[in-house]
Write an enzyme that holds these catalytic residues in place. Structure first.
Site, PDB file in Angstrom:
ATOM      1  N   GLY A  28       0.791  -1.231   0.000  1.00 34.75           N
ATOM      2  CA  GLY A  28       0.000   0.000   0.000  1.00 34.75           C
ATOM      3  C   GLY A  28       0.820   1.276   0.000  1.00 34.75           C
ATOM      4  N   SER A  29       2.035   1.223  -0.517  1.00 39.65           N
ATOM      5  CA  SER A  29       2.833   2.464  -0.531  1.00 39.65           C
ATOM      6  C   SER A  29       2.220   3.484  -1.491  1.00 39.65           C
ATOM      7  CB  SER A  29       4.298   2.183  -0.875  1.00 39.65           C
ATOM      8  OG  SER A  29       4.443   1.787  -2.216  1.00 39.65           O
ATOM      9  N   ASN A  30       1.577   3.022  -2.556  1.00 39.66           N
ATOM     10  CA  ASN A  30       0.895   3.972  -3.455  1.00 39.66           C
ATOM     11  C   ASN A  30      -0.352   4.559  -2.794  1.00 39.66           C
ATOM     12  OD1 ASN A  30       2.156   4.230  -6.284  1.00 39.66           O
ATOM     13  ND2 ASN A  30       2.374   2.063  -5.766  1.00 39.66           N
TER      14      ASN A  30
ATOM     15  N   MET B 286      -3.849  -7.093  -7.174  1.00 32.60           N
ATOM     16  CA  MET B 286      -3.311  -8.188  -7.986  1.00 32.60           C
ATOM     17  C   MET B 286      -4.402  -9.110  -8.541  1.00 32.60           C
ATOM     18  SD  MET B 286      -0.258  -7.241  -7.826  1.00 32.60           S
ATOM     19  CE  MET B 286       0.971  -8.450  -8.262  1.00 32.60           C
ATOM     20  N   ARG B 287      -5.495  -8.512  -8.980  1.00 34.48           N
ATOM     21  CA  ARG B 287      -6.581  -9.294  -9.582  1.00 34.48           C
ATOM     22  C   ARG B 287      -7.018  -8.639 -10.880  1.00 34.48           C
ATOM     23  NH1 ARG B 287      -7.148 -14.100  -6.868  1.00 34.48           N
ATOM     24  NH2 ARG B 287      -6.994 -13.730  -4.655  1.00 34.48           N
TER      25      ARG B 287
ATOM     26  N   ASN C 260      -5.147   2.204 -13.347  1.00 35.80           N
ATOM     27  CA  ASN C 260      -4.160   1.324 -12.712  1.00 35.80           C
ATOM     28  C   ASN C 260      -2.770   1.925 -12.884  1.00 35.80           C
ATOM     29  OD1 ASN C 260      -3.082  -1.072 -11.505  1.00 35.80           O
ATOM     30  ND2 ASN C 260      -2.583  -1.861 -13.534  1.00 35.80           N
TER      31      ASN C 260
ATOM     32  N   HIS D  32       1.276   0.689 -13.254  1.00 30.52           N
ATOM     33  CA  HIS D  32       2.087  -0.494 -13.533  1.00 30.52           C
ATOM     34  C   HIS D  32       3.575  -0.095 -13.512  1.00 30.52           C
ATOM     35  CE1 HIS D  32       2.971  -4.471 -14.959  1.00 30.52           C
ATOM     36  NE2 HIS D  32       3.824  -3.947 -15.814  1.00 30.52           N
TER      37      HIS D  32
HETATM   38  C1  GRF Z   1       3.358  -1.149  -7.480  1.00 31.97           C
HETATM   39  O1  GRF Z   1       4.658  -1.313  -7.980  1.00 31.97           O
HETATM   40  C2  GRF Z   1       2.354  -1.060  -8.588  1.00 31.97           C
HETATM   41  O2  GRF Z   1       2.856  -0.468  -9.739  1.00 31.97           O
HETATM   42  C3  GRF Z   1       2.044  -2.515  -8.848  1.00 31.97           C
HETATM   43  O3  GRF Z   1       2.047  -3.107  -7.585  1.00 31.97           O
HETATM   44  C4  GRF Z   1       2.919  -2.397  -6.723  1.00 31.97           C
HETATM   45  C5  GRF Z   1       2.155  -2.072  -5.474  1.00 31.97           C
HETATM   46  O4  GRF Z   1       2.958  -1.495  -4.478  1.00 31.97           O
HETATM   47  N1  GRF Z   1       0.816  -2.637  -9.587  1.00 31.97           N
HETATM   48  P1  GRF Z   1       2.299  -0.865  -3.191  1.00 31.97           P
HETATM   49  O5  GRF Z   1       1.379  -1.919  -2.576  1.00 31.97           O
HETATM   50  O6  GRF Z   1       1.540   0.358  -3.619  1.00 31.97           O
HETATM   51  O7  GRF Z   1       3.433  -0.542  -2.269  1.00 31.97           O
END
Ligand code: GRF
Length: 192
Positions: A11-13, A89-90, A106, A108
């Site tokens: 969940g860093s994003n 991841m789905r 999304n 990536h």
């Molecule tokens: C990120 O690198 C994103 O691009 C990919 O999954 C990762 C998730 O990282 N789809 P986080 O859970 O947001 O740290």
């Protein structure tokens, strides 16, 4: 923008989006967080931030459609306007795509169409590319296949380890995602 964030892991994003909202650089509100993995750290982040969280493991539902419909219903009930996949991841299917047409994005960790799939960073690293990056794109029924909204490139230093590359990619993601969401919100204001 009323955002719903869907995540499966660290969940860093999600944290970067929360931060950008707190800083005022992203004019948005997080109305819901959904996680399909009961042990994921993103759940702790959501709780600490006192945000509504729905933990929805796929295996708790009879069918994939029932699982996804439950998520779509929850997001509608919370008033979500945008669905932001952040390490979810789905594959997204008809129930969500039909509930939120042209409103699912999304991120990536590679320069699509190169290296789609679960490990964009590792695959680019293993291929020994001199350039990779980050992509924000619209979500369709494929795997990382929807139209591209934004990309940022990164020149790979051949001395970097995989971990170093990963750190640089995440750093780009944490800037690019909030910035792109803000842009999408502004574009919508302009055209509506
Ligand atoms: C990120 O690198 C994103 O691009 C990919 O999954 C990762 C998730 O990282 N789809 P986080 O859970 O947001 O740290």
């Amino acid at each position: 923008m009323k955002l719903a964030l869907l995540a499966s892991g660290n969940g860093s994003n999600v944290a970067a989006i929360m931060q950008a909202i707190n800083d005022g650089t992203l004019e948005a509100e997080i109305v819901a967080i959904v996680c399909d993995q009961p042990d994921a750290y993103v759940i702790t982040r959501a709780k600490l931030a006192q945000l509504p969280i729905f933990v929805a493991p796929l295996k708790a539902y009879k069918t994939r459609k029932a699982w996804e419909s439950a998520i779509a219903d929850y997001l509608k009930e919370k008033g979500a306007e945008w669905v932001v996949l952040a390490g979810f991841m789905r594959i997204v299917g008809a129930p969500l795509l039909e509930a939120f047409p042209h409103r699912i994005v999304n991120i990536h960790p590679a320069l699509l169409p190169n290296f789609p799939g679960r490990d964009g960073i590792g695959d680019a690293y293993a291929a020994g590319v001199t350039e990779t990056g980050v992509t924000v794109h619209w979500v369709d029924e494929g795997i990382d296949s929807g139209p591209i909204i934004a990309q940022e490139k990164l020149t790979v230093d051949p001395t970097w380890t995989r971990e170093e590359l990963e750190e640089k990619i995440h750093h780009i993601e944490h800037q690019l995602y909030p910035k792109t969401l803000q842009r999408l919100g502004k574009e919508e204001e302009h055209f509506s």
